[in-house]
Design a protein around this motif. Structure first.
Motif, PDB file in Angstrom:
ATOM      1  N   PHE B  77       0.834  -1.207   0.000  1.00 10.59           N
ATOM      2  CA  PHE B  77       0.000   0.000   0.000  1.00 10.59           C
ATOM      3  C   PHE B  77       0.870   1.259   0.000  1.00 10.59           C
ATOM      4  N   ALA B  78       2.018   1.179   0.694  1.00 11.47           N
ATOM      5  CA  ALA B  78       2.959   2.322   0.723  1.00 11.47           C
ATOM      6  C   ALA B  78       3.487   2.618  -0.682  1.00 11.47           C
ATOM      7  N   VAL B  79       3.767   1.572  -1.464  1.00  6.13           N
ATOM      8  CA  VAL B  79       4.236   1.765  -2.850  1.00  6.13           C
ATOM      9  C   VAL B  79       3.171   2.501  -3.667  1.00  6.13           C
ATOM     10  N   ILE B  80       1.910   2.094  -3.482  1.00 10.66           N
ATOM     11  CA  ILE B  80       0.808   2.750  -4.217  1.00 10.66           C
ATOM     12  C   ILE B  80       0.700   4.217  -3.812  1.00 10.66           C
ATOM     13  N   LEU B  81       0.758   4.503  -2.491  1.00  9.82           N
ATOM     14  CA  LEU B  81       0.636   5.882  -2.009  1.00  9.82           C
ATOM     15  C   LEU B  81       1.790   6.743  -2.511  1.00  9.82           C
ATOM     16  N   MET B  82       3.001   6.137  -2.498  1.00 11.26           N
ATOM     17  CA  MET B  82       4.177   6.882  -2.946  1.00 11.26           C
ATOM     18  C   MET B  82       4.069   7.219  -4.441  1.00 11.26           C
ATOM     19  N   LYS B  83       3.537   6.256  -5.185  1.00 11.57           N
ATOM     20  CA  LYS B  83       3.352   6.493  -6.635  1.00 11.57           C
ATOM     21  C   LYS B  83       2.367   7.650  -6.854  1.00 11.57           C
ATOM     22  N   LEU B  84       1.261   7.651  -6.080  1.00  9.09           N
ATOM     23  CA  LEU B  84       0.279   8.733  -6.187  1.00  9.09           C
ATOM     24  C   LEU B  84       0.921  10.086  -5.857  1.00  9.09           C
ATOM     25  N   ARG B  85       1.748  10.067  -4.813  1.00 10.53           N
ATOM     26  CA  ARG B  85       2.416  11.304  -4.380  1.00 10.53           C
ATOM     27  C   ARG B  85       3.350  11.817  -5.478  1.00 10.53           C
ATOM     28  N   ILE B  86       4.075  10.900  -6.079  1.00 11.21           N
ATOM     29  CA  ILE B  86       5.034  11.289  -7.122  1.00 11.21           C
ATOM     30  C   ILE B  86       4.301  11.816  -8.357  1.00 11.21           C
ATOM     31  N   VAL B  87       3.171  11.194  -8.684  1.00  9.47           N
ATOM     32  CA  VAL B  87       2.388  11.657  -9.842  1.00  9.47           C
ATOM     33  C   VAL B  87       1.949  13.114  -9.653  1.00  9.47           C
ATOM     34  N   LYS B  88       1.594  13.444  -8.410  1.00 11.84           N
ATOM     35  CA  LYS B  88       1.152  14.817  -8.128  1.00 11.84           C
ATOM     36  C   LYS B  88       2.306  15.811  -8.294  1.00 11.84           C
ATOM     37  N   GLN B  89       3.512  15.360  -7.986  1.00 10.83           N
ATOM     38  CA  GLN B  89       4.695  16.224  -8.156  1.00 10.83           C
ATOM     39  C   GLN B  89       5.182  16.087  -9.598  1.00 10.83           C
ATOM     40  N   ARG B  90       4.787  16.964 -10.477  1.00 14.07           N
ATOM     41  CA  ARG B  90       5.106  16.823 -11.907  1.00 14.07           C
ATOM     42  C   ARG B  90       6.617  16.740 -12.141  1.00 14.07           C
ATOM     43  N   ARG B  91       7.386  17.416 -11.255  1.00 15.83           N
ATOM     44  CA  ARG B  91       8.834  17.467 -11.444  1.00 15.83           C
ATOM     45  C   ARG B  91       9.456  16.050 -11.350  1.00 15.83           C
ATOM     46  N   TRP B  92       8.928  15.268 -10.400  1.00 19.48           N
ATOM     47  CA  TRP B  92       9.473  13.902 -10.195  1.00 19.48           C
ATOM     48  C   TRP B  92       8.820  12.880 -11.113  1.00 19.48           C
ATOM     49  N   ALA B  93       7.606  13.222 -11.534  1.00 15.83           N
ATOM     50  CA  ALA B  93       6.788  12.223 -12.225  1.00 15.83           C
ATOM     51  C   ALA B  93       7.509  11.608 -13.419  1.00 15.83           C
ATOM     52  N   PHE B  94       8.088  12.470 -14.289  1.00  9.04           N
ATOM     53  CA  PHE B  94       8.705  11.963 -15.517  1.00  9.04           C
ATOM     54  C   PHE B  94       9.900  11.064 -15.213  1.00  9.04           C
ATOM     55  N   LYS B  95      10.545  11.341 -14.073  1.00  8.39           N
ATOM     56  CA  LYS B  95      11.772  10.599 -13.765  1.00  8.39           C
ATOM     57  C   LYS B  95      11.497   9.231 -13.128  1.00  8.39           C
ATOM     58  N   TYR B  96      10.540   9.193 -12.186  1.00  7.72           N
ATOM     59  CA  TYR B  96      10.410   7.993 -11.344  1.00  7.72           C
ATOM     60  C   TYR B  96       9.124   7.185 -11.546  1.00  7.72           C
ATOM     61  N   VAL B  97       8.115   7.816 -12.172  1.00  5.98           N
ATOM     62  CA  VAL B  97       6.796   7.177 -12.117  1.00  5.98           C
ATOM     63  C   VAL B  97       6.753   5.843 -12.879  1.00  5.98           C
ATOM     64  N   CYS B  98       7.572   5.746 -13.933  1.00  5.94           N
ATOM     65  CA  CYS B  98       7.632   4.503 -14.710  1.00  5.94           C
ATOM     66  C   CYS B  98       8.088   3.326 -13.832  1.00  5.94           C
ATOM     67  N   TRP B  99       9.079   3.583 -12.978  1.00  7.58           N
ATOM     68  CA  TRP B  99       9.568   2.524 -12.077  1.00  7.58           C
ATOM     69  C   TRP B  99       8.488   2.092 -11.098  1.00  7.58           C
ATOM     70  N   PHE B 100       7.749   3.055 -10.609  1.00  5.25           N
ATOM     71  CA  PHE B 100       6.678   2.699  -9.669  1.00  5.25           C
ATOM     72  C   PHE B 100       5.565   1.917 -10.369  1.00  5.25           C
ATOM     73  N   GLY B 101       5.283   2.291 -11.616  1.00  6.75           N
ATOM     74  CA  GLY B 101       4.277   1.548 -12.387  1.00  6.75           C
ATOM     75  C   GLY B 101       4.674   0.094 -12.552  1.00  6.75           C
ATOM     76  N   VAL B 102       5.944  -0.134 -12.904  1.00  5.52           N
ATOM     77  CA  VAL B 102       6.452  -1.508 -13.050  1.00  5.52           C
ATOM     78  C   VAL B 102       6.389  -2.240 -11.709  1.00  5.52           C
ATOM     79  N   ALA B 103       6.764  -1.519 -10.630  1.00  4.82           N
ATOM     80  CA  ALA B 103       6.743  -2.133  -9.285  1.00  4.82           C
ATOM     81  C   ALA B 103       5.328  -2.571  -8.920  1.00  4.82           C
TER      82      ALA B 103
END
Lengths: 274, 119
Positions: B77-103
């Motif tokens: 559940f923490a992975v899901i919440l962290m992914k949601l948080r990163i999506v909201k931060q557009r600056r981080w989204a492009f860099k990390y969100v793909c990894w969270f999606g795969v996770a």
């Protein structure tokens, strides 16, 4: 009339034989005739059929004569719990031609079913659970262990020691605390179509056992699936340690996800336009 | 019989939705324009979170209390919440969100693996 006499004699003899054979296999019903299963077994003549009605029984049953012990409504509805947990719930010893059919057997710190020095035995469609060991078989010959479930026992699910010419078919041996199926010094057995999954240590261990046929078994998610040692001339083939479903299903689902995305795209385009 | 397969069915739907959500998310990152992908991504994402919570109730509460298993569910559940948080931060989204999606897809596949009825 004289010509018909031999025919009449033959018919009379046949009827007598049928009468004698039906007399030999008397039927005893529990709890109608005897309150406990052990009392019914003690009172039974060799060759008797004991039919147990559904319900929960607290008992330790010792079988030392040929009997056919079965439940009337199946294992799920006929539960035998060891009255004295320090002995086996069902102990079959020094006999032959015993059948044990369709019971749930539990609650022993020794074994759910303990079989010693017995020949021509059938153990079928039972659920042996929550014991120290599921089924322990010592010095037994020519047995048929078919369609049983041996699960959630603390040590072994099914243990054959110095037993030979047994057919162990279509059993489920799962979630036991040590080994699932253990053959020790047991020769000329057939182990066929069993599911031996999620046991804490070995799924199937064959040790000092020769000339056994071990085919079409599935051992999955045990610490070690199939282990053999100090054994020879065993025919081991077509056993599976990882079923195809485990490989195929996730890949199939990812493909389905991709197709689902395309379907959603078309659906959204149709609803909202471009 | 059906109850044995219920967690597997929920997990399978979760994998399908997580994959679809991942592809639409990647398209969203690539095109940088708001389109159907955004709607598909959010719809599938939120349904899969709902399924994750449902599966937690069906599986965990059904099988009894176990601290290690509880920690595994919470970390998922923490992975899901962290992914949601990163999506909201557009600056981080492009860099990390793909990894969270795969996770998250891997997490769903693991859920399927652990919920296959074997007995």
């Amino acid at each position: 009339m004289i010509k018909q006499i031999p025919v009449l004699i033959l018919i009379t003899v046949l009827l007598l034989l049928v009468a004698v054979s039906s007399e030999a296999s008397t039927i005893i019903r529990v709890p109608e005739q005897y309150k406990s299963i052990s009392k019914a077994v003690e009172a039974a003549e060799p060759g008797a059929i004991i039919i147990v009605a559904s319900g929960s029984y607290s008992d330790n049953i010792k079988i030392t004569k040929p009997v056919f012990l079965r439940s009337s409504r199946g294992a799920a509805k006929t539960i035998i719990t060891a009255a004295d947990p320090d002995t086996a719930t069902i102990h079959i010893q020094g006999t032959h031609d015993v059948t044990l059919l369709a019971f749930t057997i539990k609650g022993s710190t020794l074994a759910g079913v303990l079989i010693e020095k017995t020949k021509n035995l059938k153990v079928m469609l039972n659920h042996v659970t929550d014991n120290e060991n599921g089924l322990l078989m010592l010095n037994t010959e020519n047995c048929n262990i078919f369609g049983n479930r041996f699960d959630s026992n603390n040590s072994y699910g099914l243990y054959l020691n110095k037993s030979s010419s047994c057919r162990v078919r279509a059993n489920s041996v799962s979630l036991n605390g040590d080994k699932g199926l253990f053959l020790f010094s047991s020769d000329n057995n057939t182990i066929l179509n069993n599911k031996i999954n999620m046991n804490k240590w070995n799924g199937m261990l064959i040790w000092s056992s020769n000339n056994n046929v071990i085919k079409h078994n599935r051992t999955l998610r045990n610490m070690f699936g199939f282990v053999t040692g100090e054994s020879s001339n065993n025919d081991v083939s077509d056993n599976t340690s990882l079923p195809d479903l485990f490989l195929i299903l996730p890949i199939l689902l990812v493909y389905l996800g991709f197709i689902f995305y395309l379907i959603q795209m078309y659906a959204f385009k149709m609803i909202y336009g471009r | 019989m059906f109850s044995d397969f219920l967690p597997l069915i929920i997990g399978s739907i979760g994998v399908v939705l997580a994959t679809s959500s991942f592809i639409s998310g990647m398209q969203l990152v690539r095109t940088r324009k708001r389109s159907f992908e955004g709607r598909i991504h959010r719809l599938n994402g939120y349904i899969s979170i709902g399924l994750f919570i449902l599966l937690f109730f069906v599986s965990y509460i059904g099988s009894g209390f176990n601290m290690i298993v509880l920690l595994l569910w919470l970390s998922g559940f923490a992975v899901i919440l962290m992914k949601l948080r990163i999506v909201k931060q557009r600056r981080w989204a492009f860099k990390y969100v793909c990894w969270f999606g795969v996770a998250i897809i891997c997490m769903w596949i693991y859920i399927i693996y652990t919920h296959m009825p074997l007995t």
